[in-house]
Design a protein around this motif. Structure first.
Motif, mmCIF file in Angstrom:
data_model
loop_
_atom_site.group_PDB
_atom_site.id
_atom_site.type_symbol
_atom_site.label_atom_id
_atom_site.label_comp_id
_atom_site.label_asym_id
_atom_site.label_seq_id
_atom_site.Cartn_x
_atom_site.Cartn_y
_atom_site.Cartn_z
ATOM 1 N N ARG A 45 -5.309 -11.173 -5.778
ATOM 2 C CA ARG A 45 -4.899 -10.353 -4.650
ATOM 3 C C ARG A 45 -3.374 -10.344 -4.528
ATOM 4 O O ARG A 45 -2.705 -11.331 -4.848
ATOM 5 C CB ARG A 45 -5.509 -10.884 -3.352
ATOM 6 N N SER B 167 -0.356 -10.186 -1.920
ATOM 7 C CA SER B 167 0.128 -10.284 -0.540
ATOM 8 C C SER B 167 1.618 -9.965 -0.561
ATOM 9 O O SER B 167 2.387 -10.608 -1.290
ATOM 10 C CB SER B 167 -0.112 -11.697 0.021
ATOM 11 N N GLU C 96 -3.258 -6.310 -0.408
ATOM 12 C CA GLU C 96 -4.448 -6.962 0.137
ATOM 13 C C GLU C 96 -4.104 -8.107 1.084
ATOM 14 O O GLU C 96 -4.970 -8.894 1.464
ATOM 15 C CB GLU C 96 -5.297 -7.471 -1.025
ATOM 16 N N GLY C 97 -2.853 -8.171 1.477
ATOM 17 C CA GLY C 97 -2.424 -9.169 2.435
ATOM 18 C C GLY C 97 -0.958 -8.965 2.772
ATOM 19 O O GLY C 97 -0.219 -8.289 2.035
ATOM 20 N N GLN D 139 -0.358 -2.274 3.482
ATOM 21 C CA GLN D 139 -1.819 -2.318 3.418
ATOM 22 C C GLN D 139 -2.389 -0.951 3.050
ATOM 23 O O GLN D 139 -3.296 -0.844 2.217
ATOM 24 C CB GLN D 139 -2.382 -2.781 4.763
ATOM 25 N N THR E 171 -6.218 -6.783 6.499
ATOM 26 C CA THR E 171 -6.463 -7.492 5.237
ATOM 27 C C THR E 171 -6.394 -8.986 5.552
ATOM 28 O O THR E 171 -7.344 -9.548 6.050
ATOM 29 C CB THR E 171 -5.433 -7.081 4.170
ATOM 30 N N GLU E 172 -5.279 -9.627 5.240
ATOM 31 C CA GLU E 172 -5.067 -11.027 5.592
ATOM 32 C C GLU E 172 -3.615 -11.247 5.977
ATOM 33 O O GLU E 172 -2.711 -10.652 5.374
ATOM 34 C CB GLU E 172 -5.403 -11.953 4.423
#
Length: 238
Positions: free
Chosen positions: A3, A5, A38-39, A33, A65-66
């Protein structure tokens, strides 16, 4: 797949250079995003030279997402992370005025300090990652502390990559093997870019997440944010 970020600290640095609210860190988080990240990673420091405390509260409602908040685990930092219910806290051993992260924790010598912090964060339901050098002993130490993940400090890899990529990645491969054998998640970050990222994840396919800020924002000045994120995501595809 690993992923991506995106660390948006440099967006905040640009904003703070003139005051006001341009460029907006909230818009940056939303668009990263939207464009495929994805973060979102942020690193609030005590002097607020880039991400400000209020930014953390402003950004959080827009994260679908995160949200990864990294920083030195002072009382204020821990309170902030728990207050906004971050998805992940990445603990780094930065001194208050440090320009950027330049080493990982000694998870053996600092065990008594880190253990209760990790316990507090995990009890709050926050995944906890410990920033470490690519040293199997430090990875094992993080495991004994109860961490969920380690983040491998990749500046040494990045600085040696052009000279000898195989030699540069070797200690990271070994550290990742130890982490996987212990059931630890694996993150990586620092000085990763479009030239060295793909080789790293090809050699260590078990990396869960890379956190990239400086190089990605610099590339976006020329390529645009949407195209830049696409190219970084392409590096992460098998």
């Amino acid at each position: 797949m690993t992923r991506l970020s995106v660390n948006i600290n440099k967006i905040a640095t640009l904003r703070n250079s003139r005051g006001g609210s341009m460029p907006s860190v909230v818009d940056a988080a939303i668009n990263c995003q939207k464009f495929g990240a994805e973060g979102i990673t942020i690193h609030p420091r005590p002097d607020e030279r880039h991400i400000r405390r209020q930014d953390v509260y402003d950004i959080k409602p827009h994260i679908y997402t995160e949200l990864n908040i990294e920083g030195y685990p002072s009382e204020d930092f821990i309170k902030l992370v728990i207050d906004v219910k971050a998805d992940q806290a990445t603990l780094v051993p930065d001194k208050p005025g440090q320009l950027t992260s330049d080493h990982g924790w000694n998870t053996i010598q600092e065990a008594d300090f880190l253990r209760p912090i990790i316990k507090t964060l995990k009890e709050a339901g926050i995944r906890t990652s410990v920033f470490v050098d690519p040293d199997p002993l430090m990875v094992e130490g993080a495991y004994r502390l109860g961490a969920d993940r380690v983040e491998l400090y990749t500046e040494p890899y990045a600085s040696q990559y052009m000279e000898d990529a195989e030699k540069a990645v070797a200690p990271f491969v070994e550290a990742a093997k130890v982490a996987k054998s212990l059931g630890l998640g694996i993150n990586a970050g620092h000085d990763l870019n479009l030239k060295n990222l793909k080789y790293l994840v090809d050699m260590i396919p078990d990396i869960d997440e890379v956190s990239i800020g400086h190089a990605l924002v610099a590339d976006a000045l020329y390529l645009g944010l949407h195209q830049t994120i696409k190219e970084y995501m392409d590096c992460l595809r098998p």
